[in-house]
Design an enzyme around this catalytic site. Structure first.
Site, PDB file in Angstrom:
ATOM      1  CG  ASP A 253      -1.710   0.555   1.771  1.00 38.50           C
ATOM      2  OD1 ASP A 253      -2.014   2.152   0.400  1.00 38.50           O
ATOM      3  OD2 ASP A 253      -2.126   1.230   2.420  1.00 38.50           O
TER       4      ASP A 253
ATOM      5  CG  ASP B 178      -6.003   3.228   0.715  1.00 36.54           C
ATOM      6  OD1 ASP B 178      -5.048   2.238   0.470  1.00 36.54           O
ATOM      7  OD2 ASP B 178      -6.559   3.440  -0.338  1.00 36.54           O
TER       8      ASP B 178
ATOM      9  CG  ASP C 271      -1.556   1.850  -4.040  1.00 29.98           C
ATOM     10  OD1 ASP C 271       0.192   1.540  -3.944  1.00 29.98           O
ATOM     11  OD2 ASP C 271      -2.335   2.455  -2.545  1.00 29.98           O
TER      12      ASP C 271
ATOM     13  CG  ASP D 260      -7.399 -12.972 -12.496  1.00 28.48           C
ATOM     14  OD1 ASP D 260      -8.385 -13.530 -13.231  1.00 28.48           O
ATOM     15  OD2 ASP D 260      -6.488 -13.118 -11.547  1.00 28.48           O
TER      16      ASP D 260
ATOM     17  CG  ASP E  41     -12.325 -16.042 -12.254  1.00 35.57           C
ATOM     18  OD1 ASP E  41     -11.191 -16.445 -11.664  1.00 35.57           O
ATOM     19  OD2 ASP E  41     -13.672 -15.899 -12.069  1.00 35.57           O
TER      20      ASP E  41
ATOM     21  CD  GLU F 157     -10.019 -20.759 -11.144  1.00 29.67           C
ATOM     22  OE1 GLU F 157      -9.771 -20.673 -10.109  1.00 29.67           O
ATOM     23  OE2 GLU F 157     -10.558 -19.873 -11.725  1.00 29.67           O
TER      24      GLU F 157
ATOM     25  CG  HIS G  59      -6.971 -15.649  -5.644  1.00 31.48           C
ATOM     26  ND1 HIS G  59      -6.301 -16.244  -6.941  1.00 31.48           N
ATOM     27  CD2 HIS G  59      -8.310 -14.950  -5.659  1.00 31.48           C
ATOM     28  CE1 HIS G  59      -6.797 -16.076  -7.739  1.00 31.48           C
ATOM     29  NE2 HIS G  59      -8.217 -15.557  -6.900  1.00 31.48           N
ATOM     30  CG  ASP G  60      -9.609 -18.591  -4.991  1.00 31.33           C
ATOM     31  OD1 ASP G  60      -9.742 -17.589  -4.358  1.00 31.33           O
ATOM     32  OD2 ASP G  60      -9.189 -18.861  -6.430  1.00 31.33           O
TER      33      ASP G  60
HETATM   34  C1  GLC Z   1     -11.409 -18.434  -9.856  1.00 29.59           C
HETATM   35  C2  GLC Z   1     -11.072 -17.301  -8.811  1.00 29.59           C
HETATM   36  C3  GLC Z   1     -11.949 -16.613  -7.818  1.00 29.59           C
HETATM   37  C4  GLC Z   1     -13.089 -15.939  -7.798  1.00 29.59           C
HETATM   38  C5  GLC Z   1     -14.070 -17.274  -8.900  1.00 29.59           C
HETATM   39  C6  GLC Z   1     -15.491 -16.122  -9.128  1.00 29.59           C
HETATM   40  O1  GLC Z   1     -12.052 -19.580  -8.816  1.00 29.59           O
HETATM   41  O2  GLC Z   1      -9.997 -18.124  -8.888  1.00 29.59           O
HETATM   42  O3  GLC Z   1     -11.156 -16.348  -6.449  1.00 29.59           O
HETATM   43  O4  GLC Z   1     -13.954 -15.481  -6.475  1.00 29.59           O
HETATM   44  O5  GLC Z   1     -12.852 -17.902  -8.991  1.00 29.59           O
HETATM   45  O6  GLC Z   1     -14.343 -15.148  -9.421  1.00 29.59           O
END
Ligand code: GLC
Length: 567
Positions: free
Chosen positions: A22, A26, A30, A99, A207, A265, A337-338
């Site tokens: 950051d 805030d 960023d 993404d 995604d 993905e 991140h998941d």
């Molecule tokens: C993918 C992303 C995830 C998101 C989902 C819906 O799995 O990695 O973070 O919540 O798609 O877009």
């Protein structure tokens, strides 16, 4: 190796922008924060940066709900800052991929606003609208057009009073699914992708791209005991027109452009499907993210916890290695991140073994055949967060699951919290740990999600100064992929498939052979492999502990040997 397959030698680093750095206090990461830390990434040696979504978004799912595909979220910066960032990335010899979230948009996207406004408007058919189930009163429980649950809890359909119909949302109700059957939708998406490529980006992570084609009859799914809604995935995972859509996208967007990387993905994708998607001759995408190896410890229900069974993990990754050996290409990841942090999940994040197990896991993954992905903080051995109650979580998935499990499925808060602490996505989303200062150098303000208290020990500043750190270990692994051809190009042979403690394999290219053995336990374990005596006198390229005697590996030890073999 073909020159257009440069990504076979590359390592990708994922940035989750809101948690990276950051710059303006805030509490939210960023783009300027990323610019300020590009040297960390260059020093690590990664080739490509993948940014989780940075487009304008109501942030219902932290940016995976996009309200404008051709701009930058004001929390993160603006297009001018993005251009500066892109130039800084390219200047350091790295690439940048975006993404691409086009299974759904935000409900606040202009397309959806228009679609929702009337039944016969030109964009009505850009999304999936359906009337209530036959004979049911619209808007009452059970009247949804199908019995599908959404990934984030509750039904996959939202009733919209304005026109008296429902729209489909496989994820949150603020993420309506785009209707890829409509050629105008596809053309709009392709035009937007070309716009980013023209701006200079180097590709896309796509995604949930294997959900864009749906069985248009939208059949009900099967309800399993103890769950409130059915799993509808048979109707939309790897749907009937998926290959056609990806080939069309390739023709319309990627053809004639060089140096790009595309990764799809694909939760639930099979090896056979992945071969088709990544066969270069079919012109779809370069590689896919499969999920089998991160679903190995969850049992039959995604919210069940099971201990890791190493033989299963090896069987899965071994099957993917074999399946894509002669055709197509693997991506390799433990984290994103998941997913919870791998050192807490498959390693040991206690003080005694955290560093060793993080290094072991890194080496085992990076020495497979495929393109490795490093998720921010993984290169420091960052761990899961010590969550207390539900009030510590921010993730829409965690909160949605908690409500559904308590209200409709009869679970207790303790039961659900135990699972969320181990599996919740917020484990991966706590701020990046740059230094030992109060907010880990992430922000001067109040971070949007708490900093892990262990940042005093685990942080980038300390690790950059320590040659034995996880950071320098990852740096070496990345360098090895660049300099030792067998890492990127060699074939793969799994050893000891029935061993619950050791993960062992060889790689071979021409006359170079590598042996990798990782100990997935806190005990000393001897490796009983063929040729053990010869191997133990081979060159020990990498290890995270003292050189072992007779292939007896210490707790969480990993060894990488190299030898020259006669042909
Ligand atoms: C993918 C992303 C995830 C998101 C989902 C819906 O799995 O990695 O973070 O919540 O798609 O877009």
């Amino acid at each position: 190796m073909r020159s257009d397959e440069w990504w076979k030698k590359a390592v990708v680093y994922q940035i989750y922008p809101r948690s990276f750095a950051d710059s303006d206090g805030d509490g939210m990461g960023d783009l300027r924060g990323v610019i300020d830390h590009l040297d960390h990434l260059a020093e690590l040696g990664v080739d490509v940066l993948w940014f989780s979504p940075i487009y304008p978004s109501p942030q219902d799912d932290n940016g995976y709900d996009i309200s404008d595909y051709q701009d930058i979220e004001p929390l993160f910066g603006d297009l001018a800052t993005f251009d500066e960032l892109l130039a800084g990335v390219h200047h350091r010899g790295m690439k940048l991929i975006m993404d691409l979230v086009v299974n759904h948009s935000s409900d606040e996207h202009a397309w959806f606003q228009e679609s929702r406004s009337s039944k016969d408007g030109p964009k009505r058919d850009w999304y999936w609208w359906r009337p209530a189930r036959d004979g049911m009163e619209p808007g009452t429980p059970g009247a949804e057009p199908t019995n599908w649950g959404s990934v984030f809890g509750g039904p996959a359909w939202e009733y919209d009073e304005k026109t008296g119909e429902y729209y489909l949302h496989l994820f949150s109700r603020k993420q309506p699914d785009l209707n890829w059957e409509n050629p105008e939708v596809r053309e709009a998406v392709y035009a937007m992708m070309r716009w980013w490529l023209d701006r200079g980006v180097d590709g896309f992570r796509m995604d949930v791209i294997n959900m864009i084609s749906k069985d248009t009859s939208l059949p009900d799914g099967r309800l399993s005991a103890g769950t409130a809604y059915a799993d509808g995935s048979a109707a939309y995972v790897g749907g009937p027109r998926l290959h056609e859509f990806l080939q069309e996208m390739h023709r319309e967007v990627f053809a004639g452009r060089e140096g790009l990387l595309t990764v799809g993905e694909m939760p639930g994708v099979t090896v056979d499907e992945a071969r088709l998607h990544t066969d270069p001759a079919r012109q779809e995408i370069d590689m896919v993210f499969q999920f089998d190896h991160v679903w190995v410890d969850r049992g039959t229900d995604p919210w069940m916890l099971q201990p890791l069974q190493l033989t299963k993990l090896k069987a899965i990754l071994g099957r993917w290695q074999a399946g894509l050996a002669d055709l197509g290409w693997n991506s390799l990841y433990w984290n994103n991140h998941d997913q919870p942090r791998v050192v807490s999940r498959y390693g040991d994040d206690g003080p005694e073994h955290r560093v060793a197990s993080a290094k072991m896991l890194g080496a085992v993954l990076h020495l497979h055949r495929g393109t490795p992905y490093v998720y921010q903080g993984e290169e420091l051995g960052m761990t899961n967060y010590p969550f207390g109650g539900i009030e510590d979580f921010r993730d829409i998935e965690a909160l949605g699951h908690y409500r559904q499990a308590l209200d409709l499925e009869g679970r207790t808060p303790d039961e659900v919290l135990t699972v969320l602490r181990a599996r919740g996505r917020d484990n991966a989303r706590t701020p990046m740990q740059w230094d030992a200062s109060p907010q880990a150098g992430f922000t001067t303000g109040t971070p949007w999600l708490a900093v892990n208290p262990n940042h005093r020990e685990i942080n980038a500043a300390a690790q950059r100064d320590d040659p034995d750190s996880v950071f320098h270990w990852y740096r070496q692994l990345i360098e090895l992929r660049h300099t030792e051809p067998v890492v990127a190009g060699g074939d793969f042979t799994m050893l000891l498939p029935n061993d619950e403690r050791l993960y062992a394999f060889t790689r071979r290219l021409d006359d170079t052979e590598l042996l990798v053995i990782g100990n997935f336990t806190g005990e000393t374990v001897g490796a009983e492999i063929e040729d053990a005596a010869a191997w133990s006198s081979a060159e020990l390229l990498l290890t995270n502990a003292a050189a072992p005697d007779d292939l007896r590996l210490g707790p969480w030890q990993v060894v990488v040997y190299r030898r020259t073999v006669r042909r």
